[in-house]
Design an enzyme around this catalytic site. Structure first.
Site, PDB file in Angstrom:
ATOM      1  N   ARG A 233     -10.823 -54.712  -8.452  1.00 26.09           N
ATOM      2  CA  ARG A 233     -11.070 -55.159  -9.580  1.00 26.09           C
ATOM      3  C   ARG A 233     -12.157 -54.426 -10.419  1.00 26.09           C
ATOM      4  NH1 ARG A 233      -7.059 -57.739  -9.439  1.00 26.09           N
ATOM      5  NH2 ARG A 233      -6.879 -59.939  -9.611  1.00 26.09           N
ATOM      6  N   GLU A 262      -9.171 -54.897 -19.498  1.00 28.05           N
ATOM      7  CA  GLU A 262      -7.710 -54.504 -19.448  1.00 28.05           C
ATOM      8  C   GLU A 262      -7.005 -55.132 -20.491  1.00 28.05           C
ATOM      9  OE1 GLU A 262      -6.412 -54.944 -15.585  1.00 28.05           O
ATOM     10  OE2 GLU A 262      -7.922 -53.588 -14.589  1.00 28.05           O
ATOM     11  N   HIS A 280      -3.878 -50.377 -13.418  1.00 29.38           N
ATOM     12  CA  HIS A 280      -3.812 -51.590 -12.697  1.00 29.38           C
ATOM     13  C   HIS A 280      -2.337 -51.843 -12.015  1.00 29.38           C
ATOM     14  CE1 HIS A 280      -5.594 -55.956 -12.267  1.00 29.38           C
ATOM     15  NE2 HIS A 280      -4.895 -55.806 -11.158  1.00 29.38           N
TER      16      HIS A 280
END
Ligand code: 3PG
Length: 525
Positions: A233, A262, A280
């Site tokens: 994360r 993000e 990601h």
């Protein structure tokens, strides 16, 4: 029809499954804007979300009818679980479907950080430079890999890295050390041991405790030329400090899949040659996306129909973790709460759960069921297993738990004491032969009655003629008595009369006006 809304883009399998399910209407919000989603949420019973849709106060406010949310992935850092619980919304995730995808992306980043492959590829393919002198990477063999977080993903990264003959040092305060040592790896509780590794990889959830777990202070303690990977994360590894560490050369290389904010199409880290980035993609393999879609759709259907809540994160006790012997006590506790609230109607001030015997280990889970039972009378459908504790707190109800490992008269005994400003009533019950439920005490009156059906409970002065007079009132009103149980005190007594028919307010008034009656309640379960 129950409505399931799919909020984010996901593998088409989710629609294949949802569209075939009986009694389910699918709302596809995957191509809608967030503003449009806000109004589409209103009618949904269950939502399926991915990381772009935060389940926060605004989401919950729009999702007025929502009963459950399935987070189609592992991370719930974008889900406000407390706010969801308060609103009675069950949160589920799909915890293992993307494990291998995340593990393999981590290995990709570790190997790329060792050999700097993306930059080499870029130079040869796009700049047409054949350069064999500049690219001396390092071997994994014999290097120390520090693994922070040894759950599904971290532990599998470790076993794969071990196949590359790396020495593994694992830091995870929440596991048994043997989980690591049995794999011939080193377990540590000293974070400095991790900082002393050649490669460091992070595999923890994002929590208050883990945010900024690596900042300039930790980087300063790292080995010169360390390689750092974060596929977990954004925010666990401080981005500014990482930038400085990479720029100074202290950190030789980093592999980063996740960012503070993000989507993240631009970042100062991208200017640096010694960092590999990906947007990601931890969960992005065809296999894992299909698995996630299948599991999310199945969970959403079950939740919409109220059948089951797989991998629920905010239920008081997980279905598959409940030992068989506890299950009947869950039902009994809820019934006792419900009976106590009907026996002692009024504004509830205090609920006390006393659990004696082996079952006392489960008192913290049983309290939720006691609260649901006790508050159902006043809050109806508004109370459920998720919000019970929150609602009790909101209503200023004092909640107490008392436990005794050994129960004197019964193997296990559950008692609920419910107090209103007027009076307090305690109802105790037990389970015989693993499934026979019995009320064994009301206040201090010992009796034996099944918590089932329609009952008049009354306390009276212990004088002759009580049974006859109560029976006469019932007979005059054509009410059949199924059972009559008595408990005696010093000067008073308590009776539970099980009846076949509903008892009207008028009949109760007649019973209450008998001169020996101290109090009387009609309860039904
Ligand atoms: C997860 O938490 O499962 C991964 O980070 C992937 O999340 P996403 O696919 O919803 O972005």
């Amino acid at each position: 029809m129950k409505k399931i809304i799919v909020c984010d883009n996901m593998h088409n399998e989710v629609f294949n499954i949802l569209n075939k399910a009986d009694g389910i209407e699918v709302i596809d919000a995957t191509s809608n804007t967030k503003e449009e989603l806000a109004s589409m949420l209103e009618n949904a019973d269950v939502a399926i979300t991915r990381s772009p849709t935060p389940v926060n106060e605004a989401f919950l406010k729009n999702a007025k009818n929502i009963k459950a949310v399935v987070r189609a992935g592992v991370g719930v850092d974008n889900v406000d679980i407390d706010a969801s619980s308060k609103q009675g919304v069950i949160i589920m995730n799909v915890p293992t479907a993307n494990t291998i995808a995340a593990v393999e992306l981590t290995m990709t980043h570790i190997l790329s950080a060792a050999r700097e492959l993306p930059a080499i590829n870029q130079q040869l393919k796009y700049e047409n430079i054949w350069d064999r002198k500049s690219w001396y990477g390092v071997e994994l063999k014999g290097k120390k890999l520090g693994v922070i977080g040894f759950g599904h993903i971290g532990s599998r990264v470790a076993t794969r890295a071990k196949a590359f003959e790396m020495d593994i040092v694992a830091f995870d305060p929440y596991i048994a050390p043997s989980k690591v040592t049995s794999l011939d790896m080193t377990y540590t509780t000293n974070f400095d041991d991790i900082l002393d590794c050649d490669f460091i990889t992070i595999h923890t959830p994002k929590t208050k405790e883990t945010i900024n777990m690596i900042t300039k202070d930790e980087i300063a303690k790292m080995k010169d030329g360390v390689r750092v990977i974060n596929v977990a994360r954004g925010g666990l590894l401080n981005e500014n400090d990482l930038y400085d560490g990479l720029k100074s050369g202290k950190i030789k290389f980093a592999g980063i899949d996740v960012f503070n904010e993000e989507p993240c199409p631009n970042h100062k880290l991208f200017e640096l040659p010694n960092v590999n980035v990906s947007p990601h993609l931890g969960a992005n393999t065809l296999e894992s996306q299909k698995r996630i879609a299948q599991q999310a759709a199945d969970a959403a259907i079950q939740a919409a129909k109220g059948i089951n809540y797989p991998n629920a994160l905010n239920l008081p006790i997980k279905e598959d973790e409940i030992p068989e012997m506890v299950k009947p006590f869950i039902e009994l506790t809820q019934k006792l709460g419900f009976l106590a609230a009907q026996t002692n109607k009024g504004m509830v001030k205090k609920i006390e759960l006393c659990v004696d015997g082996e079952i006392s280990k489960y008192a913290n889970s049983l309290i939720t069921f006691a609260l649901v039972g006790a508050l159902k009378e006043s809050l109806g459908e508004n109370i459920n297993y998720v919000n019970a504790k929150f609602l009790a707190k909101d209503k200023d109800i004092e909640v107490k738990i008392n436990t005794k490992e050994v129960s004197s008269s019964y193997k296990n005994l559950v008692s609920i004491k419910l107090a209103t400003p007027q009076k307090s009533v305690t109802i105790s019950g037990t389970i015989y032969d693993e499934e026979i439920q019995r009320i064994v005490k009301i206040d201090n009156f010992v009796l034996d009655v099944e918590p089932k059906g329609k009952m008049i409970i009354f306390k009276n002065k212990d004088i002759p003629g009580v049974v006859a007079k109560v029976s006469t009132i019932l007979a005059n009103n054509n009410i059949n008595i199924a059972d009559f149980r008595l408990g005696r005190g010093k000067d008073d007594a308590l009776a539970v009369v099980v009846v076949d028919d509903n008892i009207s307010k008028e009949i109760m008034n007649e019973v209450e006006s008998l001169d020996f009656c101290i109090w009387a309640s009609y309860v039904s379960i």
